[in-house]
Scaffold this active site. Sequence first.
Site, PDB file in Angstrom:
ATOM      1  CB  SER A  95      98.204 -34.240   5.694  1.00 52.59           C
ATOM      2  OG  SER A  95      99.406 -34.956   5.521  1.00 52.59           O
ATOM      3  CB  THR A  96      97.957 -36.629   1.511  1.00 50.07           C
ATOM      4  OG1 THR A  96      98.905 -37.253   2.377  1.00 50.07           O
ATOM      5  CG2 THR A  96      98.149 -37.125   0.088  1.00 50.07           C
ATOM      6  CG  HIS A 140     100.925 -33.199   8.330  1.00 52.61           C
ATOM      7  ND1 HIS A 140      99.999 -34.218   8.320  1.00 52.61           N
ATOM      8  CD2 HIS A 140     100.781 -32.592   9.538  1.00 52.61           C
ATOM      9  CE1 HIS A 140      99.342 -34.239   9.466  1.00 52.61           C
ATOM     10  NE2 HIS A 140      99.787 -33.263  10.217  1.00 52.61           N
ATOM     11  CG  MET A 145      97.879 -41.030   5.012  1.00 52.93           C
ATOM     12  SD  MET A 145      99.263 -41.548   3.949  1.00 52.93           S
ATOM     13  CE  MET A 145     100.628 -40.664   4.690  1.00 52.93           C
ATOM     14  CG  ASP A 156      97.642 -34.206  13.188  1.00 51.61           C
ATOM     15  OD1 ASP A 156      97.310 -34.068  14.374  1.00 51.61           O
ATOM     16  OD2 ASP A 156      98.436 -33.434  12.603  1.00 51.61           O
TER      17      ASP A 156
END
Length: 360
Positions: free
Chosen positions: A170-171, A197, A290, A293
């Site tokens: 993600s991030t 994401h 972040m 997940d």
Amino acid sequence: MPQISVLVVDDSVVIRRLVTDALQAEPDIRVVGTAPNGKVALAKIAQLAPDVVTLDIEMPEMDGLTTIREIRKTHAKLPVIMFSTLSVAGGAATLEALASGASDYVTKPANVGSVRESMTSVREQLIPRIRALTGRRAPAAARPAAAPVRVAAVPAGPPKAIDILAVGCSTGGPEALATVLTRMPADLPVPVVVVQHMPPVFTRLFAERLDRTSRLHVSEAADGTPLVPGHVYIAPGDRHLEVVRRATGVVTRLHDGPPECFCRPAVDVLFRSVAAAYKGTALALVLTGMGQDGKRGSESLREGGSRIVVQDEATSVVWGMPGAVAGAGLAEAVLPLDQIGSAVLERITAMRRPQPAGAR
């Protein structure tokens, strides 16, 4: 704990005010200044030393791409969050900004709807990222004690060949994933499935960018596609990606099921399907991101005998997702980013090498 200081950079007076009002409503965040373009922003960064910068991409005099490159010359670790439009041009510029050192991005409020809706959008997207990138929690939430990292044992029994690599990020993930994939050879003997994401449009552009920069064939996943070695399948924005075993092999499956961990696509959804389809012959990789997940999906993978590697805290932009997996004792290795590519390749190829005489 001192407030998080933020510099808001955007050429639109309306957006600067909207973002400022949304942030100032949070007791732990303080907007210390605003700037209408990158040139002014650079001067204010030197003057105000903010903890975080929000940065528009399209601005006069000095745009966001030029500005992030200039920031990184003198502030290597300053969190910078880009504001992007949900368009092909906006997505391409955002990916370029991430490659140039931006920490993350949020989508810019559209010029439709009410001010209240726009502020809600900004709060929901921007505030969690500001806190995550500065290692803070919301004031009302008590910070739990950090779970100690417990390295998991390699699954018991004779070693199994790896038949698929499943990745969640993600991030900070776009550049981390690019770093890993560029270490992979064109003849990688397994397929790779990825959840990053990202919103629609962005995932297609991201796949195209990776396809140009790595030796592997990378594409946005389509429904019902057979998995083949040396091919990377990126989950489309706003669609869950699963893998399903059929009589002819394993194929992709896309669906619009409810978000998990507030995410669609979700790493948990992908990992659970990999666990079901590959029965202990998968290798999972959880990169910077972040939230949590991927943790529940990793539990399913471990229960089936598959192996998991995660990125370490020092090289993660945000150690949420990999930290959750490591803290639960699900990862057999916690590695810095520059070691992950070679470690993953070693695990994938180990059981495919000719074995010495007498070896099991």
